[in-house]
Design a protein around this motif. Structure first.
Motif, PDB file in Angstrom:
ATOM      1  N   CYS A  13       0.827  -1.212   0.000  1.00  0.00           N
ATOM      2  CA  CYS A  13       0.000   0.000   0.000  1.00  0.00           C
ATOM      3  C   CYS A  13       0.860   1.260   0.000  1.00  0.00           C
ATOM      4  O   CYS A  13       0.606   2.197  -0.774  1.00  0.00           O
ATOM      5  N   VAL A  80      -5.710   5.220   8.094  1.00  0.00           N
ATOM      6  CA  VAL A  80      -5.950   3.883   7.557  1.00  0.00           C
ATOM      7  C   VAL A  80      -5.407   2.841   8.530  1.00  0.00           C
ATOM      8  O   VAL A  80      -4.226   2.859   8.881  1.00  0.00           O
ATOM      9  N   HIS A 108     -10.420   4.527   7.692  1.00  0.00           N
ATOM     10  CA  HIS A 108     -10.779   3.342   6.916  1.00  0.00           C
ATOM     11  C   HIS A 108     -10.001   2.131   7.413  1.00  0.00           C
ATOM     12  O   HIS A 108      -8.840   2.254   7.811  1.00  0.00           O
ATOM     13  N   CYS A 110      -8.478  -1.194   5.870  1.00  0.00           N
ATOM     14  CA  CYS A 110      -8.151  -1.800   4.584  1.00  0.00           C
ATOM     15  C   CYS A 110      -7.564  -3.186   4.818  1.00  0.00           C
ATOM     16  O   CYS A 110      -6.673  -3.355   5.647  1.00  0.00           O
ATOM     17  N   ASP A 115      -8.449  -2.632  -1.515  1.00  0.00           N
ATOM     18  CA  ASP A 115      -9.222  -1.775  -0.587  1.00  0.00           C
ATOM     19  C   ASP A 115      -8.555  -0.413  -0.462  1.00  0.00           C
ATOM     20  O   ASP A 115      -9.197   0.633  -0.538  1.00  0.00           O
ATOM     21  N   PHE A 116      -7.243  -0.435  -0.241  1.00  0.00           N
ATOM     22  CA  PHE A 116      -6.472   0.788  -0.036  1.00  0.00           C
ATOM     23  C   PHE A 116      -6.510   1.678  -1.277  1.00  0.00           C
ATOM     24  O   PHE A 116      -6.700   2.893  -1.175  1.00  0.00           O
TER      25      PHE A 116
END
Length: 127
Positions: A13, A80, A108, A110, A115-116
């Motif tokens: 990510c 995140v 969020h 993830c 997703d990220f």
């Protein structure tokens, strides 16, 4: 404790984010790493085990539950939390999430690079 799978997802990510958004900021908060322990005998004779490094970090302002990644750009701060597909939040992470959302920031969870990527595209792509 961070799993190797979660580590690999987070590395992917961060690498993707820095390539995709080179003018924005992405940094990790290393709260969950394992630190050396020290065992001592207290004044009362009890045995206590603690991490001197963790004590120092807490004194410097480390906060339990802080999200793994902080993304900054385009007038936004996005938090995140990285989790494996079956990973769950700790209570301190849930509390941190409530606090930053109450302050108007995005948070969020993830579980994959996909997703990220979706979170980042929605947060930082000009529409």
């Amino acid at each position: 404790m961070r799993s190797e799978q979660e580590h690999k997802i987070q590395v992917a990510c961060v690498t993707w984010f820095r390539y995709q958004f080179p003018r924005l900021v992405c940094f990790a908060v290393p709260n969950g790493s394992k630190r050396p322990q020290k065992t001592v005998q207290t004044k009362t004779g009890a045995i206590a085990t603690y991490s001197p490094a963790a004590v120092k970090l807490k004194e410097e302002g480390a906060l339990a539950g802080v999200a793994d990644l902080v993304l900054v750009g385009m007038g936004k701060v996005v938090f995140v939390e990285m989790k494996t597909p079956k990973g769950t939040q700790q209570d301190t992470q849930k509390e941190f999430q409530r606090n930053v959302q109450r302050l108007g920031h995005e948070y969020h969870i993830c579980r994959s690079l996909e997703d990220f990527m979706q979170v980042c595209k929605e947060a930082f792509t000009v529409k």
